[in-house]
Write an enzyme that holds these catalytic residues in place. Structure first.
Site, PDB file in Angstrom:
ATOM      1  N   ASP A  17       0.863  -1.190   0.000  1.00  0.00           N
ATOM      2  CA  ASP A  17       0.000   0.000   0.000  1.00  0.00           C
ATOM      3  C   ASP A  17       0.895   1.234   0.000  1.00  0.00           C
ATOM      4  O   ASP A  17       2.081   1.160   0.334  1.00  0.00           O
ATOM      5  CB  ASP A  17      -0.909   0.011   1.241  1.00  0.00           C
ATOM      6  CG  ASP A  17      -1.903   1.173   1.231  1.00  0.00           C
ATOM      7  OD1 ASP A  17      -2.215   1.693   0.142  1.00  0.00           O
ATOM      8  OD2 ASP A  17      -2.360   1.588   2.307  1.00  0.00           O
ATOM      9  N   SER A  18       0.301   2.367  -0.321  1.00  0.00           N
ATOM     10  CA  SER A  18       1.048   3.621  -0.246  1.00  0.00           C
ATOM     11  C   SER A  18       1.298   4.020   1.207  1.00  0.00           C
ATOM     12  O   SER A  18       2.250   4.736   1.502  1.00  0.00           O
ATOM     13  CB  SER A  18       0.265   4.728  -0.952  1.00  0.00           C
ATOM     14  OG  SER A  18      -1.039   4.805  -0.411  1.00  0.00           O
ATOM     15  N   TYR A  49      -0.553   8.633  -2.861  1.00  0.00           N
ATOM     16  CA  TYR A  49      -0.560   8.309  -4.274  1.00  0.00           C
ATOM     17  C   TYR A  49      -1.775   8.967  -4.955  1.00  0.00           C
ATOM     18  O   TYR A  49      -1.762   9.213  -6.154  1.00  0.00           O
ATOM     19  CB  TYR A  49      -0.687   6.793  -4.480  1.00  0.00           C
ATOM     20  CG  TYR A  49       0.583   5.992  -4.286  1.00  0.00           C
ATOM     21  CD1 TYR A  49       1.681   6.498  -3.606  1.00  0.00           C
ATOM     22  CD2 TYR A  49       0.663   4.700  -4.789  1.00  0.00           C
ATOM     23  CE1 TYR A  49       2.827   5.733  -3.430  1.00  0.00           C
ATOM     24  CE2 TYR A  49       1.798   3.927  -4.621  1.00  0.00           C
ATOM     25  CZ  TYR A  49       2.881   4.451  -3.940  1.00  0.00           C
ATOM     26  OH  TYR A  49       4.007   3.684  -3.772  1.00  0.00           O
ATOM     27  N   GLY A  50      -2.811   9.183  -4.157  1.00  0.00           N
ATOM     28  CA  GLY A  50      -4.111   9.588  -4.700  1.00  0.00           C
ATOM     29  C   GLY A  50      -4.134  10.916  -5.415  1.00  0.00           C
ATOM     30  O   GLY A  50      -5.087  11.238  -6.126  1.00  0.00           O
ATOM     31  N   CYS A  81      -4.048  -1.322  -2.223  1.00  0.00           N
ATOM     32  CA  CYS A  81      -4.178   0.125  -2.418  1.00  0.00           C
ATOM     33  C   CYS A  81      -5.077   0.312  -3.626  1.00  0.00           C
ATOM     34  O   CYS A  81      -4.772  -0.183  -4.724  1.00  0.00           O
ATOM     35  CB  CYS A  81      -2.798   0.734  -2.680  1.00  0.00           C
ATOM     36  SG  CYS A  81      -2.831   2.478  -3.131  1.00  0.00           S
ATOM     37  N   GLU A 158      -4.487   9.282   8.493  1.00  0.00           N
ATOM     38  CA  GLU A 158      -3.050   9.240   8.794  1.00  0.00           C
ATOM     39  C   GLU A 158      -2.736  10.001  10.093  1.00  0.00           C
ATOM     40  O   GLU A 158      -1.789   9.690  10.795  1.00  0.00           O
ATOM     41  CB  GLU A 158      -2.252   9.852   7.631  1.00  0.00           C
ATOM     42  CG  GLU A 158      -2.255   9.009   6.377  1.00  0.00           C
ATOM     43  CD  GLU A 158      -1.270   7.839   6.433  1.00  0.00           C
ATOM     44  OE1 GLU A 158      -0.205   7.977   7.046  1.00  0.00           O
ATOM     45  OE2 GLU A 158      -1.595   6.779   5.874  1.00  0.00           O
ATOM     46  N   CYS A 196     -10.975   3.007  -0.924  1.00  0.00           N
ATOM     47  CA  CYS A 196      -9.638   3.414  -0.466  1.00  0.00           C
ATOM     48  C   CYS A 196      -9.356   2.595   0.783  1.00  0.00           C
ATOM     49  O   CYS A 196     -10.225   2.495   1.663  1.00  0.00           O
ATOM     50  CB  CYS A 196      -9.617   4.907  -0.154  1.00  0.00           C
ATOM     51  SG  CYS A 196      -8.083   5.448   0.638  1.00  0.00           S
ATOM     52  N   THR A 197      -8.168   2.031   0.860  1.00  0.00           N
ATOM     53  CA  THR A 197      -7.892   1.127   1.985  1.00  0.00           C
ATOM     54  C   THR A 197      -7.704   1.865   3.316  1.00  0.00           C
ATOM     55  O   THR A 197      -7.582   1.239   4.356  1.00  0.00           O
ATOM     56  CB  THR A 197      -6.668   0.238   1.691  1.00  0.00           C
ATOM     57  OG1 THR A 197      -5.601   1.052   1.193  1.00  0.00           O
ATOM     58  CG2 THR A 197      -7.018  -0.827   0.685  1.00  0.00           C
ATOM     59  N   HIS A 198      -7.692   3.194   3.274  1.00  0.00           N
ATOM     60  CA  HIS A 198      -7.685   3.939   4.539  1.00  0.00           C
ATOM     61  C   HIS A 198      -9.091   4.033   5.149  1.00  0.00           C
ATOM     62  O   HIS A 198      -9.237   4.224   6.354  1.00  0.00           O
ATOM     63  CB  HIS A 198      -7.177   5.360   4.316  1.00  0.00           C
ATOM     64  CG  HIS A 198      -5.686   5.465   4.252  1.00  0.00           C
ATOM     65  ND1 HIS A 198      -4.941   4.874   3.257  1.00  0.00           N
ATOM     66  CD2 HIS A 198      -4.801   6.090   5.065  1.00  0.00           C
ATOM     67  CE1 HIS A 198      -3.662   5.147   3.456  1.00  0.00           C
ATOM     68  NE2 HIS A 198      -3.553   5.883   4.549  1.00  0.00           N
TER      69      HIS A 198
END
Ligand code: DGL
Length: 284
Positions: A17-18, A49-50, A81, A158, A196-198
């Protein structure tokens, strides 16, 4: 693409992932493949990355993929990601000789299973939305998709603000806009895909925000892990799953920056301590 992985009793699965959002996918993989070895990279130095171009995302993603295969001996890669899956899956596949799985198709497949109105909403990064990878994957399943970029959500996650009033307000505004855009297009989404994996870390806030509309929230982590099991089985991994090997799941985590932050926040995504995170340099 090598098929040698199938003959190994304990293949290594590289997950990338980023940032550390992809640990939500690793968590689902570990539940299904408890005896596998896992190597995870969060490319934290180059996150997000987005907001980057396809070319840059492809270059970064290929470097991580090559590290996982060449240095860590990964037999399979899971691109945890959405942005890299949407814009660079082909480039990653071309850069390594092992099977590669992205998260977009499993996400669309999960949306297909969940939706009865056949209209779905997808929230994701700017780059993922602009690629329209979800719209295409959903269309292949007979679904109409409305895609909405939510660029403020990744930095909030984050920052660790996963249950913060500011984040709740940002979500409320994005979803109001999304609903208005869907109505303008005559769509009635009954499913919200976390593209989005976040975003799975924001699931409680998102579910609260759409509860009154009867919209179901799904993320691709579980369906991606199911697809990974099928991939491993398809290469002879059934032997590996049924081998009855004992021992703890082995994970090595790597980050390109902010190792301490990764160790501190990563456990929230993984659902258990991430342990020692190793710093690596993937180049420019
Ligand atoms: N984890 C990335 C994704 O799933 C989002 C973070 C980024 O922008 O790099 O799209």
């Amino acid at each position: 693409m090598t098929l040698e992985a199938g003959s190994k009793a304990q293949p290594t699965i590289g997950v990338f992932d980023s940032g550390f959002g992809g640990l939500t996918v690793l968590r689902a993989l570990m539940r299904r493949l408890p005896r596998a070895r896992f190597a995870f990279i969060g490319d934290t130095a180059r996150l997000p990355y987005g907001s980057k171009s396809r070319r840059t995302i492809a270059r970064y993603a290929a470097q991580s993929a090559q590290f996982l295969v060449r240095e860590q001996g990964a037999d399979y890669l899971v691109i945890a990601c959405n942005t890299a899956s949407a814009l660079a899956l082909d480039a990653i596949q071309e850069s390594v000789p092992v099977p590669v799985l992205g998260v977009i198709e499993p996400g669309a497949s999960a949306a297909h299973a969940a939706s009865t109105s056949r209209d779905v909403a997808v929230i994701a990064t700017d780059a993922t939305v602009q690629s329209h990878a979800y719209a295409a994957a959903c269309q292949a399943h007979g679904l109409r998709a409305i895609e909405k970029a939510c660029p403020l959500l990744v930095p909030l996650v984050e920052e660790g603000w996963t249950d913060h009033e500011v984040t709740a307000e940002v979500i409320r505004i994005y979803l109001e806009e999304l609903k208005a855009e869907a109505a303008a297009q005559g769509l009635k989404p009954d499913t919200l895909v976390l593209g989005c994996t976040h975003y799975p870390l924001l699931r409680p806030l998102l579910e609260r925000a759409v509860a009154a509309d009867g919209i179901r929230v799904i993320d691709s982590a579980e369906s991606t892990a199911d697809a990974a099991v099928r991939l491993v089985n398809g290469h002879g991994g059934a032997v590996f799953q049924a081998s009855g090997l004992t021992g703890e799941t082995k994970i090595r985590c790597f980050a390109t920056d902010s190792v301490e932050k990764f160790e501190r926040l990563g456990s929230r995504f993984l659902g258990r301590p991430v342990g020692k995170v190793e710093l690596i340099d993937l180049g420019g």
